[in-house]
Scaffold this active site. Structure first.
Site, PDB file in Angstrom:
ATOM      1  N   SER A  14       0.805  -1.234   0.000  1.00  0.00           N
ATOM      2  CA  SER A  14       0.000   0.000   0.000  1.00  0.00           C
ATOM      3  C   SER A  14       0.832   1.275   0.000  1.00  0.00           C
ATOM      4  CB  SER A  14      -0.921  -0.007   1.230  1.00  0.00           C
ATOM      5  OG  SER A  14      -0.204  -0.395   2.385  1.00  0.00           O
ATOM      6  N   ARG A  15       2.116   1.160   0.362  1.00  0.00           N
ATOM      7  CA  ARG A  15       2.956   2.368   0.458  1.00  0.00           C
ATOM      8  C   ARG A  15       4.404   2.002   0.162  1.00  0.00           C
ATOM      9  NH1 ARG A  15       3.708   4.053   5.576  1.00  0.00           N
ATOM     10  NH2 ARG A  15       2.725   2.290   6.608  1.00  0.00           N
ATOM     11  N   ASP A  61      -3.370  -8.072   8.392  1.00  0.00           N
ATOM     12  CA  ASP A  61      -2.348  -7.765   9.391  1.00  0.00           C
ATOM     13  C   ASP A  61      -1.443  -8.995   9.430  1.00  0.00           C
ATOM     14  OD1 ASP A  61      -0.784  -7.471  11.614  1.00  0.00           O
ATOM     15  OD2 ASP A  61      -2.409  -6.833  12.939  1.00  0.00           O
ATOM     16  N   ASN A  88       7.481  -8.130   1.961  1.00  0.00           N
ATOM     17  CA  ASN A  88       7.957  -6.749   2.068  1.00  0.00           C
ATOM     18  C   ASN A  88       7.480  -6.035   3.336  1.00  0.00           C
ATOM     19  OD1 ASN A  88       8.691  -3.911   0.915  1.00  0.00           O
ATOM     20  ND2 ASN A  88       6.503  -3.815   1.336  1.00  0.00           N
ATOM     21  N   SER A 139      17.351  -5.701   5.093  1.00  0.00           N
ATOM     22  CA  SER A 139      17.868  -4.326   5.217  1.00  0.00           C
ATOM     23  C   SER A 139      19.377  -4.426   5.407  1.00  0.00           C
ATOM     24  CB  SER A 139      17.253  -3.656   6.442  1.00  0.00           C
ATOM     25  OG  SER A 139      17.997  -2.505   6.796  1.00  0.00           O
ATOM     26  N   TYR A 152      15.114  -4.511  15.088  1.00  0.00           N
ATOM     27  CA  TYR A 152      14.973  -4.461  13.624  1.00  0.00           C
ATOM     28  C   TYR A 152      16.128  -5.211  12.945  1.00  0.00           C
ATOM     29  CZ  TYR A 152      14.343  -2.249   9.004  1.00  0.00           C
ATOM     30  OH  TYR A 152      14.145  -2.012   7.668  1.00  0.00           O
ATOM     31  N   ALA A 154      18.041  -7.523  14.172  1.00  0.00           N
ATOM     32  CA  ALA A 154      17.950  -8.969  14.438  1.00  0.00           C
ATOM     33  C   ALA A 154      16.922  -9.612  13.503  1.00  0.00           C
ATOM     34  CB  ALA A 154      17.568  -9.207  15.896  1.00  0.00           C
ATOM     35  N   LYS A 156      15.976  -8.565  10.593  1.00  0.00           N
ATOM     36  CA  LYS A 156      16.420  -8.515   9.199  1.00  0.00           C
ATOM     37  C   LYS A 156      17.594  -9.473   8.933  1.00  0.00           C
ATOM     38  CE  LYS A 156      13.414  -5.515   7.625  1.00  0.00           C
ATOM     39  NZ  LYS A 156      12.414  -5.931   6.653  1.00  0.00           N
ATOM     40  N   ILE A 185      16.123   4.378   1.895  1.00  0.00           N
ATOM     41  CA  ILE A 185      15.195   4.599   0.785  1.00  0.00           C
ATOM     42  C   ILE A 185      14.121   5.597   1.227  1.00  0.00           C
ATOM     43  CG2 ILE A 185      13.632   3.474  -0.865  1.00  0.00           C
ATOM     44  CD1 ILE A 185      16.546   2.434  -1.035  1.00  0.00           C
TER      45      ILE A 185
END
Ligand code: NDP
Length: 243
Positions: A14-15, A61, A88, A139, A152, A154, A156, A185
């Protein structure tokens, strides 16, 4: 067209990066289902723009297993089969480790990692017969680590281990699994960065600029297409050359 007659499920379309991947896949001829969580209006606009024959948006969700399974069922109904899966959807809940709450640890691990596990496991079943491509969005923080992002980073890093294992387990079925590790990004996620962190980060990039979601989407098209038919278990950094 690189993805003509292919079908794809993309989480968090959606984004930001996910939206760019949806647009790039449709432009290359794919039929796409993407999930959204809160951004229903945005999701509906994307479908309107790209055409309801080509794209369907499903509320999901990704931290809720029943919603994930429901999204897969809807995808099969609309697409018939799933050739490509892009994991994603992702979140950050930044804090120094000593100040991090268990809740923020769990939200990040569940959204970024557990959902990737659930979606991959469920979609693999549909790929066993004719092969497929799974693209997991990690990432560069999962490679280098980052202060204030232990949860985050961990999640990724774990996505990389999961993806390399999928590549080994299902390579014999012609299922390829690769990772994109974006750098900085330009999306809602990075808008939260304060100005001094932005400046500092920009100086550490060889190309000296922030990346655009479309620059990640191009790589996703490559990894989803036959252009990358002999590539699996790899991590492609799309980061402008972080030094
Ligand atoms: P955005 O914040 O712009 O978009 C996040 C997307 O994930 C939205 O579509 C959102 O849906 C979805 N999402 C978030 N939580 C959930 C949930 N619980 N269930 C379902 N969907 C959810 O992020 P980006 O586009 O920047 O990031 C996309 C991916 O790229 C993430 O995995 C991120 O970690 C990774 N990444 C991003 C970088 C960057 O610099 N931007 C750098 C490196 C990696 P909705 O809006 O509908 O709620």
């Amino acid at each position: 067209m690189l993805l003509k007659d292919k079908t794809a499920l993309i989480s968090g379309g959606s984004r930001g990066i996910g939206e760019a991947i949806v647009r790039a896949f449709v432009a290359q001829g794919a039929k796409v289902v993407f999930t959204f969580n809160n951004a229903q209006d945005k999701a509906e606009l994307i479908v309107q723009e790209l055409g309801a024959d080509n794209v369907q948006a499903v509320k999901c969700d990704v931290t809720q297993k029943d919603e994930v399974l429901n999204a897969i069922n809807s995808s099969i109904q609309f697409l018939g089969e799933i050739d490509i899966l892009v994991n994603n959807a992702g979140v950050t809940k930044d804090n120094l480790l000593l100040r991090m709450s268990d809740e923020d640890w769990d939200i990040v691990m569940d959204t970024n990692l557990k959902a990737t596990y659930w979606l991959s496991k469920s979609v693999l079943k549909y790929m066993l017969k004719s092969g497929g491509a799974i693209i997991n969005i990690s990432s560069i923080m999962g490679i280098y680590g980052n202060q204030g992002q232990a949860n985050y980073a961990a999640s990724k890093s774990a996505i990389i281990g999961l993806s390399k294992s999928i590549a080994k387990e299902y390579g014999s079925r012609n299922i390829r699994c690769n990772v994109i590790a974006p750098g900085w990004i330009n999306t809602d996620m990075t808008e939260q960065l304060d100005e001094s962190s932005q400046k500092e980060f920009q100086q550490s990039i060889a190309l000296q600029r922030i990346g655009q979601p479309e620059e990640v989407a191009q790589v996703a098209v490559f990894l989803a297409s036959q252009m990358s038919s002999y590539i699996t278990g790899q991590v492609l950094q799309v980061c402008g050359g972080v030094k």
